[in-house]
Design a protein around this motif. Structure first.
Motif, mmCIF file in Angstrom:
data_model
loop_
_atom_site.group_PDB
_atom_site.id
_atom_site.type_symbol
_atom_site.label_atom_id
_atom_site.label_comp_id
_atom_site.label_asym_id
_atom_site.label_seq_id
_atom_site.Cartn_x
_atom_site.Cartn_y
_atom_site.Cartn_z
ATOM 1 N N ILE A 14 0.857 -1.202 0.000
ATOM 2 C CA ILE A 14 0.000 0.000 0.000
ATOM 3 C C ILE A 14 0.888 1.245 0.000
ATOM 4 N N ALA A 15 2.112 1.080 -0.445
ATOM 5 C CA ALA A 15 3.121 2.135 -0.310
ATOM 6 C C ALA A 15 3.294 2.931 -1.601
ATOM 7 N N THR A 16 4.072 3.997 -1.475
ATOM 8 C CA THR A 16 4.322 4.856 -2.636
ATOM 9 C C THR A 16 5.820 5.163 -2.785
ATOM 10 N N VAL A 17 6.148 5.687 -3.931
ATOM 11 C CA VAL A 17 7.483 6.149 -4.329
ATOM 12 C C VAL A 17 8.454 4.949 -4.471
ATOM 13 N N ILE A 18 9.606 4.933 -3.737
ATOM 14 C CA ILE A 18 10.604 3.910 -4.070
ATOM 15 C C ILE A 18 10.782 2.856 -2.967
ATOM 16 N N ALA A 19 11.220 3.291 -1.795
ATOM 17 C CA ALA A 19 11.771 2.338 -0.820
ATOM 18 C C ALA A 19 10.843 1.149 -0.543
ATOM 19 N N ALA A 20 9.653 1.443 -0.039
ATOM 20 C CA ALA A 20 8.762 0.355 0.371
ATOM 21 C C ALA A 20 8.203 -0.424 -0.831
ATOM 22 N N GLU A 33 2.985 -13.136 -4.233
ATOM 23 C CA GLU A 33 1.878 -12.448 -4.909
ATOM 24 C C GLU A 33 1.786 -11.058 -4.273
ATOM 25 N N VAL A 34 2.058 -10.037 -5.041
ATOM 26 C CA VAL A 34 2.014 -8.680 -4.497
ATOM 27 C C VAL A 34 0.832 -7.933 -5.093
ATOM 28 N N ILE A 35 -0.070 -7.520 -4.211
ATOM 29 C CA ILE A 35 -1.202 -6.703 -4.643
ATOM 30 C C ILE A 35 -0.844 -5.258 -4.333
ATOM 31 N N LYS A 36 -0.705 -4.475 -5.385
ATOM 32 C CA LYS A 36 -0.309 -3.079 -5.194
ATOM 33 C C LYS A 36 -1.581 -2.239 -5.089
ATOM 34 N N VAL A 37 -1.831 -1.737 -3.890
ATOM 35 C CA VAL A 37 -3.039 -0.952 -3.636
ATOM 36 C C VAL A 37 -2.705 0.524 -3.864
ATOM 37 N N GLU A 38 -3.397 1.130 -4.817
ATOM 38 C CA GLU A 38 -3.033 2.512 -5.185
ATOM 39 C C GLU A 38 -4.228 3.446 -5.065
ATOM 40 N N MET A 39 -3.909 4.694 -4.782
ATOM 41 C CA MET A 39 -4.931 5.725 -4.656
ATOM 42 C C MET A 39 -5.783 5.781 -5.939
ATOM 43 N N THR A 40 -7.089 5.710 -5.757
ATOM 44 C CA THR A 40 -8.015 5.759 -6.886
ATOM 45 C C THR A 40 -7.768 7.017 -7.726
ATOM 46 N N GLY A 41 -7.791 6.842 -9.017
ATOM 47 C CA GLY A 41 -7.703 7.999 -9.903
ATOM 48 C C GLY A 41 -6.297 8.402 -10.284
ATOM 49 N N ARG A 42 -5.375 8.388 -9.321
ATOM 50 C CA ARG A 42 -4.025 8.852 -9.680
ATOM 51 C C ARG A 42 -2.906 7.845 -9.433
ATOM 52 N N MET A 63 9.454 -0.711 -11.845
ATOM 53 C CA MET A 63 9.056 -0.608 -10.435
ATOM 54 C C MET A 63 7.750 -1.364 -10.163
ATOM 55 N N GLY A 64 6.867 -1.378 -11.145
ATOM 56 C CA GLY A 64 5.563 -2.026 -10.916
ATOM 57 C C GLY A 64 5.528 -3.479 -11.354
ATOM 58 N N ARG A 65 6.675 -4.005 -11.798
ATOM 59 C CA ARG A 65 6.652 -5.348 -12.401
ATOM 60 C C ARG A 65 6.191 -6.409 -11.402
ATOM 61 N N ASN A 66 5.536 -7.403 -11.957
ATOM 62 C CA ASN A 66 5.080 -8.572 -11.185
ATOM 63 C C ASN A 66 4.029 -8.233 -10.125
ATOM 64 N N LYS A 67 3.511 -6.997 -10.121
ATOM 65 C CA LYS A 67 2.506 -6.647 -9.100
ATOM 66 C C LYS A 67 1.131 -6.530 -9.744
ATOM 67 N N LYS A 68 0.104 -6.837 -8.946
ATOM 68 C CA LYS A 68 -1.276 -6.683 -9.412
ATOM 69 C C LYS A 68 -1.779 -5.329 -8.932
ATOM 70 N N PHE A 83 -10.052 -2.804 2.375
ATOM 71 C CA PHE A 83 -8.648 -2.991 2.746
ATOM 72 C C PHE A 83 -8.533 -4.084 3.814
ATOM 73 N N LEU A 84 -9.410 -4.015 4.830
ATOM 74 C CA LEU A 84 -9.336 -5.001 5.908
ATOM 75 C C LEU A 84 -9.680 -6.406 5.403
ATOM 76 N N LYS A 85 -10.547 -6.481 4.399
ATOM 77 C CA LYS A 85 -10.826 -7.796 3.799
ATOM 78 C C LYS A 85 -9.574 -8.336 3.111
ATOM 79 N N LEU A 86 -8.829 -7.437 2.487
ATOM 80 C CA LEU A 86 -7.581 -7.869 1.851
ATOM 81 C C LEU A 86 -6.567 -8.289 2.914
ATOM 82 N N VAL A 87 -6.517 -7.530 4.017
ATOM 83 C CA VAL A 87 -5.586 -7.863 5.112
ATOM 84 C C VAL A 87 -5.881 -9.272 5.631
#
Ligand SMILES: CC(C)(COP(=O)(O)OP(=O)(O)OC[C@H]1O[C@@H](n2cnc3c(N)ncnc32)[C@H](O)[C@@H]1OP(=O)(O)O)[C@@H](O)C(=O)NCCC(=O)NCCS
Length: 397
Positions: A14-20, A33-42, A63-68, A83-87
């Protein structure tokens, strides 16, 4: 492709930019299996970060490779529930919001643990989860300055310089990936409690400053700016060849110095007088001058032949074109060509490190924002088409 080492591990990035996100990406390369959760719209802010080609990010495919990629806005109650259902269905959450943000939204670690007591949460922040600076925003380059490293980079008579890319972020990403793996091992193999991992952007670099820390503590010396790592090796430096190339030679160990004596034909003159680094460092000038003159009398090809034969590590200073053209890079598949929607295909780094049985795989380049919404919300969480349409219409996903 057979089973991958991290198959069955589900990570919510659920992270942004580079490190995480990069930490999550390293694990995705190796089968998580990495589910990349991103802010809607942007989406992740990284999608818009340059360099851009025709207005499109050239870094996102890697950077986004192999992620859903799924979209989800945590500001909405329904977004938090999803989000909690995904958790509930995941092993790990990797996040890099400021320390109070998830709690402010009502989806902090305590709430996550209510739905999944076994969830591992890896936090990346500028300064860590504790201490007086914990609430401050962080980016890698200022945090590298905070780590003490930038102070030492450059020439003594000029201002310090930052590295040419976000080193502190990537280093923090490595620690985040390692911390996540250790927590998984502790939870799953040792049947221990699920943990939180607290990674800061500065401590990854600071952890590498062992010599400077001990030097200050025991000798009161503040390591000053120098274009080369200093203090323990001789010869060490950047030298110019007869064909105007720069080479790096460093004798970090005494055996390498002996090999250099052989390469230079100096064994009788320099050994045993200079066999030990301490003796060379008492007055490095004659050795440094001799090496500099020797290098200047040879082309790089000649030097490489002599040094390779004697066992002295040597390299010219590569630019990225040199990396592309070098047979070693090619043999190890260090640069791979991956199909992507934006550019047809794009070259990116291969998978590091190399595993003998489960080498990992680059399955796809960074997806378009929300490309996996149907798969994740429909197939994994069981939402109906009508529910998905409703969430989309409300801009929750
Ligand atoms: C990067 C950083 C400076 C950004 O700070 P910020 O956006 O001002 O603040 P937060 O971390 O609290 O993030 C909240 C923002 O995340 C954004 N966001 C991202 N994904 C979101 C999602 N799925 N749902 C809702 N908001 C989301 C929103 O814009 C939100 O701001 P808003 O509530 O005002 O609309 C900060 O997150 C930080 O210091 N992170 C830790 C260090 C780090 O990893 N830095 C990047 C290094 S590569």
């Amino acid at each position: 492709m057979g089973k991958q080492a991290l198959e069955g591990v589900r990570i919510l990035d659920i992270a942004t930019v580079i490190a995480a996100p990069w930490a999550a990406g390293l694990l995705a390369d190796l089968g998580a299996e990495v589910i990349k959760v991103e802010m809607t719209g942007r989406g992740d802010a990284f999608r818009a970060m340059g360099p851009l080609k025709d207005g499109k990010s050239i870094r996102w495919p890697s950077m986004g490779r192999n992620k859903k990629s799924v979209t989800l806005d945590f500001h909405y109650e329904e977004g938090k529930k999803l989000f909690l259902k995904l958790v509930e269905k995941s092993d790990v959450v990797i996040e890099n919001f400021k320390t109070d943000t998830l709690d402010k939204w009502g989806i902090g670690i305590d709430v996550m643990r209510q739905v999944n007591p076994d969830i591992i949460v890896t936090h990346v922040t500028g300064y860590g989860q504790t201490g007086p600076y914990r609430k401050l925003a962080g980016l890698g380059t200022p945090l590298q300055a905070f780590s003490g490293m930038t102070y030492m980079q450059g020439y003594p008579d000029r201002p310090p310089v930052s590295p040419p890319f976000a080193l502190a972020d990537y280093v923090a990403g490595l620690y985040a990936a390692m911390g996540t793996m250790v927590a998984l091992y502790h939870r799953d193999a040792l049947k221990g409690k699920a943990q939180e991992i607290d990674v800061s952007l500065y401590e990854g670099i600071f952890r590498m400053e062992e010599a400077m820390i001990a030097q200050y503590d025991l000798m009161g010396t503040i390591r000053e700016r120098s274009p080369m790592p200093s203090g323990a090796s001789c010869p060490i430096g950047t030298f110019e060849t007869a064909d105007d190339k720069y080479v790096i030679i460093v004798c970090s160990t005494n055996p390498v110095f002996e090999h250099l004596c052989d390469a230079m034909g100096k064994r009788d003159e320099w050994l045993p007088k200079y066999a030990v680094a301490g003796d060379r460092l008492k007055d490095p000038k004659p050795i440094m001058t001799a090496v500099s003159e020797w290098v200047k009398q040879h082309t790089f090809a000649e030097l490489k032949e002599k040094c390779d034969a004697a066992g002295v590590p040597i390299s010219t200073i590569y630019n990225i074109k040199d990396c592309f053209e070098d047979p070693q890079y090619q043999a190890r598949h260090d640069i791979v060509d991956v199909p992507c929607e934006e550019f047809g295909s794009v070259k990116m780094p291969g998978i590091v490190p190399v595993f003998s049985e489960t080498p990992g795989e680059i399955k796809w380049a960074g997806q378009k924002l929300g490309a996996a919404n149907e798969e994740v919300y429909g197939d994994l969480l069981g939402l109906s088409d009508a529910e998905l349409a409703d969430l989309k219409q409300q801009k929750i996903i």
